[in-house]
Design an enzyme around this catalytic site. Structure first.
Site, short mmCIF file in Angstrom:
data_model
loop_
_atom_site.label_atom_id
_atom_site.label_comp_id
_atom_site.label_asym_id
_atom_site.label_seq_id
_atom_site.Cartn_x
_atom_site.Cartn_y
_atom_site.Cartn_z
N PRO A 236 38.90 29.79 43.91
CA PRO A 236 39.55 31.06 43.56
C PRO A 236 41.06 31.05 43.71
CG PRO A 236 38.67 31.21 45.78
CD PRO A 236 38.33 29.83 45.28
N SER A 237 41.69 29.89 43.68
CA SER A 237 43.14 29.81 43.95
C SER A 237 43.99 30.44 42.85
CB SER A 237 43.57 28.36 44.16
OG SER A 237 43.44 27.62 42.95
N MET A 238 43.38 30.73 41.68
CA MET A 238 44.14 31.34 40.58
C MET A 238 43.69 32.77 40.30
SD MET A 238 46.64 29.60 39.36
CE MET A 238 46.88 30.46 37.81
#
Length: 254
Positions: A60-62
């Site tokens: 979910p880093s973006m």
């Protein structure tokens, strides 16, 4: 004997033609539509295969731009084409073995720092980043980096948990990545069907943005091709049904 009539009435055949349904012009146009549709449909897929790479984003880093598990299409580009605001696919040996997806916030020659009233600054200009989650600051740490020529500084849109350039500030390259490590630029999220990424207009104060790839044109080609193939292929059966109804109506009127 001589008064017998030899005249007979020929039997009526009711128009049971076995030729192709519809007029000759209609048949030619339907064939042309199918041929053109196949060219557009297959050409669109061929163009997409040559131009785009599919990726599944594992983390979910973006978020919220791209969620974990989303399927994206990334246009094959050379690292020299990358500009500020682009979401790119790259692979850097010091960051790991797998391809990563992050947003370019600064390029070679830029001075990037954080934070000014919770906002990222590049070359002294505060950057509007509407893709960040509401109320989220640009970073939770202070830093200043002068990006070397030929390199990029990249951040995830989920700034609190992304392992991005800020996680590598102590590396020899101060968290920057070589332009040559970039293989593609993300154009759209295709599953779920979120569509084209929003334009990173906050970086326009620093110069021009990258132009969108040809994905919309490719999509139009595929859809138009499918419509032409289906429409052209349906002409014969539809003309046959309409012709049959017309003949039935004519026979019933006698």
């Amino acid at each position: 004997m001589g008064g017998e009539s030899a005249t007979r009435t020929a039997p009526h055949r009711g128009g049971t033609s076995k030729g192709p349904a519809g007029g000759r012009t209609g048949q030619r146009l339907s064939g042309l539509a199918v041929a053109l549709g196949l060219v557009l449909f297959l050409g669109g897929f061929g163009w997409a295969a040559l131009t785009y790479l599919p990726y599944t984003v594992p983390t979910p880093s973006m978020t919220p731009t791209i969620d974990a598990g989303d399927r994206v299409l990334a246009q094959r580009v050379d690292g020299s084409e990358v500009r500020r605001g682009d979401v790119v696919v790259f692979k850097d040996a010091t960051w790991g073995d797998a391809p990563l997806i992050k947003r370019v916030v600064a390029v070679g020659g830029d001075r990037v720092s954080c934070c000014q009233s919770g906002r990222l600054t590049v070359n002294g200009k505060a950057i509007e980043e509407p893709y960040l989650a509401g109320g989220q600051p640009a970073e939770d740490m202070n830093f200043t980096v002068n990006v070397p020529e030929g390199r990029l500084f990249l951040l995830g849109d989920e700034r609190q948990g992304s392992l991005d350039s800020t996680a590598h500030l102590t590396d020899a390259a101060s968290g920057t990545v070589a332009r040559g490590d970039v293989s593609a630029r993300v154009d759209a999220v295709v599953f779920p069907l979120d569509g084209m990424l929003a334009r990173p207009t906050g970086f326009e104060v620093l110069g021009g943005l990258s132009s969108p790839g040809p994905l919309r044109t490719i999509g139009f080609m595929i859809v138009a091709g499918a419509v032409l193939v289906l429409g052209g292929g349906a002409y014969g059966p539809v003309a046959k049904i309409l012709g049959s109804r017309k003949r039935t109506g004519s026979a019933g009127a006698r």
